[in-house]
Write an enzyme that holds these catalytic residues in place. Structure first.
Site, PDB file in Angstrom:
ATOM      1  CG  HIS A 189      -1.716   1.416   1.419  1.00 29.11           C
ATOM      2  ND1 HIS A 189      -2.112   2.313   1.983  1.00 29.11           N
ATOM      3  CD2 HIS A 189      -2.365   1.648   0.803  1.00 29.11           C
ATOM      4  CE1 HIS A 189      -3.135   3.128   2.529  1.00 29.11           C
ATOM      5  NE2 HIS A 189      -3.155   2.692   1.043  1.00 29.11           N
TER       6      HIS A 189
ATOM      7  CG  ASP B 255      -2.709   7.476  -3.289  1.00 29.21           C
ATOM      8  OD1 ASP B 255      -3.987   6.463  -3.362  1.00 29.21           O
ATOM      9  OD2 ASP B 255      -1.868   6.904  -2.099  1.00 29.21           O
TER      10      ASP B 255
ATOM     11  CG  HIS C 143      -2.990   9.381   0.128  1.00 27.43           C
ATOM     12  ND1 HIS C 143      -3.797  10.393   0.929  1.00 27.43           N
ATOM     13  CD2 HIS C 143      -4.026   8.281  -0.196  1.00 27.43           C
ATOM     14  CE1 HIS C 143      -4.756  10.138   1.446  1.00 27.43           C
ATOM     15  NE2 HIS C 143      -4.975   8.551   1.065  1.00 27.43           N
TER      16      HIS C 143
ATOM     17  CD  GLU D 250      -6.656   5.580  -4.329  1.00 24.72           C
ATOM     18  OE1 GLU D 250      -5.845   4.655  -3.243  1.00 24.72           O
ATOM     19  OE2 GLU D 250      -7.936   6.423  -4.082  1.00 24.72           O
TER      20      GLU D 250
END
Ligand code: G3P
Ligand code: MG
Length: 244
Positions: free
Chosen positions: A13, A42, A55, A114
């Site tokens: 992650h 991200d 992020h 993402e």
């Protein structure tokens, strides 16, 4: 019937973000060293339309910059450190998506990208990400777009329909079948504490890929696998992979 896009039982992650600065090249390299075979990042865009891996909307938490990332030009963002939370990584740059894609391919990792648009910039963010991917992703490795933003998913579906998509939510909505169908998603990503056994079984039966965030405890991961999730996003992938 949707076909699940399989990443790995443990997806790093933001890279190995417990031990290196999140969403940096260093965190991705470390995830690969720890045995990860899939990574999540991200991505948003600069004022002059360059995709960066980061992020937050704001630069303050993870870098030595200030203000919104989307209000700075790429040449200014290139000068920032993204290692401020880790003294050993003070010179780690805030990376462009293009550099991160090259690194991920060098390490032969699967990628969950993402799309993290600053609200209001959903369409340009997705367009620039798709263009960057088209220019820099040459590997046959698995690539999955995901987003909390329905507008971003709709744009990705229009621009690169062949690249699979995941809807991200915190809680599983009652009308999940309609929401997943609207963006022709292969996968559904949701917050681990809000896993709902009945809905998960129904999603598995329909062929969706199921991934939970953020899981840093191997016992919690084991419970989720038992419930039928295909994998978990973890800040410490090495520890969870050892416990598999
Ligand atoms: O993609 C899963 C997870 O990363 C979603 O939440 O806030 O960590 O990007 P967040
Ligand atoms: Mg994320």
């Amino acid at each position: 019937m949707p076909r699940a896009t399989l990443l790995a039982p443990v997806v790093a992650h933001r890279g190995a973000s417990a031990h290196a600065p999140e969403n940096t090249i260093a965190a991705i390299r470390l995830a690969a060293e720890q045995g990860a075979t899939a990574v999540e990042i991200d991505v948003s865009i600069s004022a002059d339309g360059v995709a960066f891996v980061h992020h937050d909307d704001g630069l303050e938490r993870c870098t030595n910059g200030k203000g919104y990332l989307c209000s700075h030009n790429a040449s200014d963002l290139d000068r920032l450190s993204a290692g401020v939370l880790f003294p050993d990584y003070a010179s780690e740059p805030l990376p462009r998506l293009s550099a991160v894609l090259e690194c991920i391919q060098e390490h032969n990792l699967a990628l969950n990208l993402e799309i993290k648009p600053t609200p209001g910039l959903e369409e340009p963010t997705t367009k620039i990400i798709c263009e960057t991917v088209a220019a820099h992703w040459h590997a046959g490795n698995t690539l999955l777009y995901s987003s909390f933003s329905r507008e971003a998913l709709a744009s990705a579906m229009q621009l690169q329909p062949e690249t699979p998509r995941a809807l991200i939510v915190c809680a599983i909505p009652e009308n999940w079948p309609e929401q997943l169908a609207a963006y022709q998603c292969s996968n559904f990503h949701f917050a681990a504490p809000l896993a709902n056994q009945q809905a998960l079984q129904a999603m598995r039966d329909k062929g969706y890929g199921l991934y939970c965030f953020t899981v840093n405890d191997s016992a919690e991961a084991a419970e989720l696998y038992k419930l039928g999730v295909h994998g978990v996003f973890s800040d410490c992938p090495g520890e969870l992979i050892k416990a598999l």
